[in-house]
Design a protein around this motif. Structure first.
Motif, short mmCIF file in Angstrom:
data_model
loop_
_atom_site.label_atom_id
_atom_site.label_comp_id
_atom_site.label_asym_id
_atom_site.label_seq_id
_atom_site.Cartn_x
_atom_site.Cartn_y
_atom_site.Cartn_z
N TYR A 121 22.67 45.93 37.16
CA TYR A 121 21.50 45.08 36.99
C TYR A 121 21.69 43.93 36.00
CZ TYR A 121 19.45 48.90 39.56
OH TYR A 121 19.18 49.82 40.53
N ALA A 122 22.92 43.64 35.64
CA ALA A 122 23.20 42.49 34.78
C ALA A 122 24.62 42.03 35.04
CB ALA A 122 23.04 42.87 33.30
N ASN A 123 24.81 40.71 35.11
CA ASN A 123 26.14 40.20 35.42
C ASN A 123 26.45 38.92 34.63
OD1 ASN A 123 28.66 39.96 36.77
ND2 ASN A 123 27.76 38.53 38.22
N PRO A 124 26.47 39.01 33.29
CA PRO A 124 26.88 37.84 32.52
C PRO A 124 28.39 37.63 32.66
CG PRO A 124 26.67 39.72 31.06
CD PRO A 124 26.20 40.17 32.43
N VAL A 125 28.87 36.49 32.23
CA VAL A 125 30.29 36.21 32.35
C VAL A 125 31.08 37.04 31.33
CG1 VAL A 125 30.21 34.22 30.76
CG2 VAL A 125 32.02 34.39 32.48
N THR A 126 32.19 37.60 31.81
CA THR A 126 33.16 38.25 30.96
C THR A 126 34.41 37.39 30.92
OG1 THR A 126 32.38 40.49 31.49
CG2 THR A 126 34.63 40.29 30.64
N VAL A 127 34.88 37.04 29.74
CA VAL A 127 36.09 36.24 29.59
C VAL A 127 37.16 37.10 28.94
CG1 VAL A 127 37.12 34.24 28.42
CG2 VAL A 127 34.86 34.05 29.48
N PHE A 128 38.38 37.05 29.49
CA PHE A 128 39.49 37.81 28.94
C PHE A 128 40.31 36.93 28.01
CE2 PHE A 128 38.76 39.82 33.19
CZ PHE A 128 38.16 40.97 32.68
N VAL A 129 40.66 37.49 26.86
CA VAL A 129 41.25 36.69 25.78
C VAL A 129 42.77 36.72 25.75
CG1 VAL A 129 39.18 36.96 24.36
CG2 VAL A 129 41.07 38.60 24.11
N ASN A 130 43.40 37.60 26.53
CA ASN A 130 44.87 37.69 26.51
C ASN A 130 45.49 36.74 27.52
OD1 ASN A 130 43.64 39.51 28.37
ND2 ASN A 130 45.54 40.68 28.56
N ILE A 131 45.19 35.46 27.37
CA ILE A 131 45.62 34.44 28.33
C ILE A 131 47.14 34.31 28.36
CG2 ILE A 131 45.25 32.63 26.60
CD1 ILE A 131 44.86 32.27 30.43
N GLU A 132 47.80 34.48 27.23
CA GLU A 132 49.26 34.36 27.22
C GLU A 132 49.90 35.42 28.10
OE1 GLU A 132 49.67 34.24 22.83
OE2 GLU A 132 50.99 32.53 23.25
N GLN A 133 49.38 36.65 28.06
CA GLN A 133 49.92 37.71 28.89
C GLN A 133 49.69 37.42 30.37
OE1 GLN A 133 48.01 41.26 27.42
NE2 GLN A 133 49.39 41.44 25.65
N VAL A 134 48.51 36.90 30.69
CA VAL A 134 48.22 36.56 32.09
C VAL A 134 49.17 35.47 32.57
CG1 VAL A 134 46.50 35.59 33.66
CG2 VAL A 134 45.79 37.25 31.93
#
Length: 366
Positions: A121-134
């Motif tokens: 019932y809720a869908n705010p944005v989730t941002v992942f912080v390990n961009i270097e690994q990605v």
């Protein structure tokens, strides 16, 4: 790989129109990453609540009482996490490969979006912080593939990676520099390009210098329909008007007609839309344009959620007389237009597109 892009705080005023972050739910390790610290610095006044997992937030996910606050939650809440899975999945439609996303969920609120089906019932944005690994994982994957052996409908030269399967990167760029880093990544990978669909015109991306190695797919539908179901997105006319500028800035720009929603007058509406696009495209944009076409897929659980915050949209999204249940690739039971009827709809759509925007290749349609 190159170092992370320098943090840009110029996005903060722009973010205010779409995001007014008051609460940040964050996994314990977020502050161990430079990107996590940068994001927290952008929203210094937000309340911070530590949670064990971005997927399991008591009081947010699965909280039926929040359904009436659907839009407020998207505006006021941000979730920060660490991406665990870094694997790529084969696709073959929008892209050759689905990249490990750097976000999940969206600041916008399209009524047909499939991402909330797992969150309740809720869908705010989730941002992942390990961009270097990605980025490291994506570069290693492309190196292992080597040159693309032959052209396909995705791209004639490059392996294409969909970077935003579960979010909208144009809006994500208001939160962090993850998108800038991804564009820079594909600028230097010789055998691959990145790709993402968007419904939000973020002109800060014009300065990212993609050098032809990032494909943006502007999602379009008739404005009459978009006004009902594309909640908190950029107006369709604004998306169309941005195409030439993004081509001139070095992006490859395709059209994403998704989802196609069948209702009374839909054919006339699309004929008008195609005429609008044809009138707007520069010769340079027209020469490189291509399209993908995806008819609506819906879901009973999402239908029930929508009835709690936007029941008007369900009048055109939930039409049992036209739809049938079909098991998706991930095992979920969804509803799609009936197979025989849908085939005729696809043929009608492609004929309208060829008439209104002749020569626009359809990479795939289903």
């Amino acid at each position: 790989m190159d170092t992370l892009a320098a943090p840009s705080h110029a996005a903060a005023p722009r973010a205010a129109s779409l995001l007014r972050i008051q609460t940040i739910y964050m996994e314990p390790a977020v502050e161990d990453y430079a990107r996590g610290r940068e994001i927290l610095a952008r929203f210094p006044d937000a309340q911070r609540i530590e949670v064990p997992s971005h997927w399991n937030i008591p009081g947010l996910h699965g909280n039926e009482g929040l359904v009436g606050e659907w839009l407020r939650t998207k505006r006021d809440v941000l979730v920060l996490g660490v991406r665990k899975s870094l694997s790529c999945r084969h696709n073959g439609r929008s892209a050759d490969w689905i990249a490990p996303g750097t976000s999940n969920g969206c600041a916008m609120a399209c009524a047909y979006c499939y991402v909330p089906r797992r969150k309740g019932y809720a869908n705010p944005v989730t941002v992942f912080v390990n961009i270097e690994q990605v980025c490291d994982a994506l570069q290693r994957h492309a190196v292992r593939l080597g040159p693309k052996p032959e052209p396909n409908q995705v791209d004639p030269v490059y392996w294409v990676y969909d970077l935003g399967e579960n979010g909208d990167l144009s809006a994500d760029a208001l939160v962090s520099d993850n998108v800038r880093d991804l564009v820079a990544l594909y600028r230097r990978i010789p055998n691959a390009k990145g790709s993402f669909a968007t419904k939000y015109v973020n002109r800060e991306l014009l300065d990212y210098d993609p050098q032809g190695k990032t494909r943006i797919r502007f999602s379009l539908m008739p404005q009459r329909t978009a006004k009902l179901v594309d909640v908190r997105t950029s107006p369709v006319a604004e998306r169309i008007a941005a195409i030439n500028d993004f081509v001139d800035a070095g992006y490859e720009v395709h059209l994403n007609f998704s989802p196609v929603i069948v209702h009374e007058g839909w054919r006339a509406d699309y004929a008008e839309l195609f005429a609008q696009v044809a009138d707007a495209l520069s010769p340079r944009a027209r020469a490189q344009i291509a399209a993908e076409v995806i008819f609506l897929t819906h879901n009973e659980a999402l239908h029930e959620v929508n009835l709690g915050w936007h029941p008007k949209a369900e009048e055109i999204l939930w039409v049992p007389r036209l739809q049938e249940t079909k098991r998706s690739e991930n095992g979920a039971d969804n509803v799609r237009y009936r197979s025989g009827t849908k085939g005729r709809m696809v043929a009608i759509f492609k004929a309208l597109l060829e008439e209104g925007l002749p020569g626009c290749a359809v990479r795939y349609a289903f």
